[in-house]
Design a protein around this motif. Structure first.
Motif, mmCIF file in Angstrom:
data_model
loop_
_atom_site.group_PDB
_atom_site.id
_atom_site.type_symbol
_atom_site.label_atom_id
_atom_site.label_comp_id
_atom_site.label_asym_id
_atom_site.label_seq_id
_atom_site.Cartn_x
_atom_site.Cartn_y
_atom_site.Cartn_z
ATOM 1 N N GLU A 59 0.822 -1.208 0.000
ATOM 2 C CA GLU A 59 0.000 0.000 0.000
ATOM 3 C C GLU A 59 0.862 1.267 0.000
ATOM 4 O O GLU A 59 0.321 2.375 -0.012
ATOM 5 N N GLU A 60 2.161 1.063 0.072
ATOM 6 C CA GLU A 60 3.106 2.187 0.071
ATOM 7 C C GLU A 60 2.713 3.262 1.084
ATOM 8 O O GLU A 60 2.588 4.455 0.743
ATOM 9 N N VAL A 61 2.519 2.814 2.322
ATOM 10 C CA VAL A 61 2.146 3.780 3.357
ATOM 11 C C VAL A 61 3.374 4.583 3.785
ATOM 12 O O VAL A 61 4.518 4.146 3.618
ATOM 13 N N ASP A 62 3.107 5.745 4.353
ATOM 14 C CA ASP A 62 4.186 6.615 4.816
ATOM 15 C C ASP A 62 4.551 6.348 6.269
ATOM 16 O O ASP A 62 5.579 6.831 6.757
ATOM 17 N N ALA A 63 3.683 5.630 6.966
ATOM 18 C CA ALA A 63 3.954 5.345 8.375
ATOM 19 C C ALA A 63 3.039 4.215 8.855
ATOM 20 O O ALA A 63 2.011 3.924 8.244
ATOM 21 N N ILE A 64 3.455 3.595 9.966
ATOM 22 C CA ILE A 64 2.642 2.560 10.605
ATOM 23 C C ILE A 64 2.270 3.046 11.996
ATOM 24 O O ILE A 64 3.142 3.448 12.780
ATOM 25 N N VAL A 65 0.965 3.034 12.296
ATOM 26 C CA VAL A 65 0.455 3.470 13.601
ATOM 27 C C VAL A 65 0.074 2.238 14.416
ATOM 28 O O VAL A 65 -0.665 1.384 13.923
ATOM 29 N N VAL A 66 0.588 2.146 15.640
ATOM 30 C CA VAL A 66 0.227 1.028 16.523
ATOM 31 C C VAL A 66 -0.378 1.623 17.803
ATOM 32 O O VAL A 66 0.323 2.219 18.615
ATOM 33 N N ALA A 67 -1.702 1.436 17.947
ATOM 34 C CA ALA A 67 -2.437 2.154 18.993
ATOM 35 C C ALA A 67 -2.532 1.391 20.315
ATOM 36 O O ALA A 67 -3.606 1.221 20.890
ATOM 37 N N GLY A 68 -1.375 0.954 20.829
ATOM 38 C CA GLY A 68 -1.330 0.440 22.195
ATOM 39 C C GLY A 68 -1.541 -1.046 22.373
ATOM 40 O O GLY A 68 -2.006 -1.741 21.471
ATOM 41 N N ASP A 69 -1.174 -1.528 23.589
ATOM 42 C CA ASP A 69 -1.117 -2.948 23.903
ATOM 43 C C ASP A 69 -0.193 -3.666 22.930
ATOM 44 O O ASP A 69 -0.588 -4.601 22.225
ATOM 45 N N LEU A 70 1.039 -3.232 22.930
ATOM 46 C CA LEU A 70 2.053 -3.915 22.129
ATOM 47 C C LEU A 70 2.318 -5.271 22.761
ATOM 48 O O LEU A 70 2.379 -6.285 22.098
ATOM 49 N N TYR A 71 2.481 -5.269 24.081
ATOM 50 C CA TYR A 71 2.651 -6.518 24.826
ATOM 51 C C TYR A 71 1.338 -6.894 25.504
ATOM 52 O O TYR A 71 0.473 -6.053 25.717
ATOM 53 N N ASP A 72 1.266 -8.160 25.903
ATOM 54 C CA ASP A 72 0.079 -8.616 26.619
ATOM 55 C C ASP A 72 0.186 -8.389 28.122
ATOM 56 O O ASP A 72 -0.825 -8.328 28.808
#
Lengths: 379, 379
Positions: free
Chosen positions: B38-51
């Motif tokens: 998709e050729e995105v310009d950034a990746i957003v990760v909205a929390g709870d990376l770990y369990d």
């Protein structure tokens, strides 16, 4: 190349239940001041950054702030390894980003063979490892001890040696012949964890971590920096500090720079009355961590509470003449049945108080024991 | 500005005792592939990376590798926040170095007011926080709920708004009106933890984390991405994936991209004989996580072991007609004393097996109960 050598920070360590974070931050600030004054080109930290594999949130906060200040704010290149107290995987987080600002934090054996070159020096950063890691890495079933592993490790490192550069090894283990104090965790028994000094002779300097006294090893080319703080009573008389090392073309020199503890670990001795008198306690630094040797033999009611009111950081109380009494006690137990009642009471009294019954006391006991005896008979 | 919105990775989470790390790595690789396609310009990760606040070493290894690949190797800018499952302090380590390569990982409330500007968009990265943090940060004793806190937070964010840019909020909380599934931890009761949608209307897009279904909230300008994997049976029918969001000058659009699970969460229903017949189990993917609904009423000896031999990942077995029987049981208990012995046995038999005694069985019981009765009398 001029660098500062420190190790065994053990961030988060407690001393007999007392949190040392404030002392650790203070020592760190002194280390940073020395690094600036001495205009070093890098700071070497030879393992045991944390005290536990899963540090507390408070310890992590302190450590995070330290490395930000040291590397990002003060711009010191940092050369560090994990020690046996660190979890290599937990410590590894961020490592690939740290190198962008010359913060090299090696946590895996395989990283040790890519030296970091700074100025005239090649630094080999060898984290603490178990023989099993070397067995797997070298695919060599014969490797059972750290000594065997180190033979292979050093052979492989030497393949990377540039002859016109100085060679520094940063590592974290027990070098044979070193002297331990009480605050290092015993790793293994039977010498499986020791490395002979002779194995390290190819290096111009070996920056060691693991033992907490700077004098644990006396060698021409290898030194423990020791911990920045005293972590046990057995380190009471140690001088704590860091080494400033110069790898010059002709020779490598090193000089010790002492740290002044925010609160020291000390021992005081005396009778309870003396130690709790204002004349005495005003004459010493009551803020220190104190091990108290009491000369009294008598029972002292509410002793610990009274002492702690005056000395807020008591790390231990020892009754200097307590042991003698305990031996006596064991001896008496055998004789108890053969003793007359008044003798039994006398013995009990002297065990507890360290004194003998006076004649008056003896007489009183005889009279009253006699009365009880008669009352029992009359029933 | 075109970005990928994901959340709730919960690295290290287990599903009924089964380790999901392999599935999590697989989903991550799909997310990365979508980001590239998709050729995105950034990746957003909205929390709870770990369990968990203290993740296992294995989870840390996997996560470390993911962020290295995403940010350092594939060079994606990353915009991430900590969620309620993360320990903000533990996650913070390395953060000040991450920004050097456009990996923005906010873990503290105060970081949320310095937007990250990329292309035409201002990103406000608001980590999960408790009302107490806002109370302290704003020095406002009135703040007791997340809603009250969010009023202040958004007011302060809007001071930073550049009118010619799009405004994206990345956050991790429960927006009022959303639907929960079983795998989200309940934070508080009584609605203290919910934020009304109306509060969020100033943003062109709100990239939410916390709820695990992408349809949990239907709003013009706000979306949960949902988790990349199904974390509970209640998510069985959810489609998992990520949003591709475009913040264009005129409007913001978003499109869902589905992920294909390495192993799915499914439910199968049938009699024990059917489910253990090769015709049946060859027709389905036995590698999936399976919840099994059994239609049998009879006791099945060694049932779980037999099922697990065929289905290696059974996450639950339900007896569809079990409940009826249990109700009957409660009723009978009252009558037990009034029943004849043979009736009692009949009832017990039918409770356990779901079947009634045959006439022959009844006769056999009557004969033998009679014999026992006579033997007892003869004593």
């Amino acid at each position: 190349m001029r660098f500062l050598h420190t190790a065994d920070w053990h961030i988060g360590k407690k001393l007999h239940g007392y949190d040392l974070l404030e002392e650790q931050v203070d020592a760190f600030q002194q280390i940073l001041a020395i690094a600036k004054n001495e205009e070093v080109d890098a700071i070497v930290v030879a393992g045991d950054l944390y005290d536990r594999s899963v540090p507390s949130v408070e310890a992590i906060e302190v450590f995070n702030q330290m490395i930000v200040e040291m590397n990002l704010q003060e711009k010191f290149p940092v050369l560090a390894i994990s020690g046996n107290h660190d979890s290599s995987t937990r410590l590894e987080t961020g490592g690939p980003w740290f190198v962008q600002s010359d913060f090299h934090l090696n946590t895996r054996l395989d990283q040790a063979f890519q030296p970091v070159e700074m100025g005239n020096t090649q630094f080999f950063l060898l984290p603490y490892f178990e023989p099993i890691s070397a067995r797997l890495f070298f695919d060599n079933e014969e490797i059972r001890t750290i000594e065997q592993a180190m033979q292979e490790v050093i052979k492989k490192m030497k393949e990377q040696f540039k002859p016109d550069m100085a060679h520094v090894l940063v590592s974290h283990f027990f070098v044979a012949g070193s002297e331990k104090s009480d605050s290092e965790t015993k790793l293994m028994v039977g010498g499986l964890d020791t490395v002979p000094l002779s194995l390290l002779e190819s290096f111009d300097y070996v920056a060691l971590g693991h033992l907490h006294g700077k004098n644990a090893l006396q060698a021409e080319n290898a030194r423990y920096s020791g911990s920045p703080l005293k972590f046990s009573l057995s380190e009471m008389n140690q001088k704590k500090g860091v080494w400033i090392v110069d790898t010059q073309p002709s020779e490598t020199t090193f000089e010790f720079k002492e740290l002044t503890p925010l609160r020291d670990v000390k021992q005081i001795e005396g009778g309870f009355k003396e130690l709790t008198s204002q004349t005495f306690y005003d004459s010493i630094n009551r803020e220190n961590y104190l091990h108290i040797q009491l000369t009294d033999r008598a029972v002292i009611p509410n002793m610990m509470n009274q002492l702690r009111k005056i000395y807020p950081r008591v790390i231990g109380v020892e009754r200097l003449f307590g042991r003698e009494e305990r031996q006596k006690q064991t001896e008496t137990k055998k004789e108890v049945k053969t003793l007359a009642p008044v003798e039994l009471v006398d013995q009990f009294f002297s065990e507890v108080t360290g004194e003998s019954l006076t004649q008056q006391q003896q007489r009183w006991i005889e009279e009253n024991l006699g009365a009880i005896h008669q009352a029992e008979r009359g029933k």
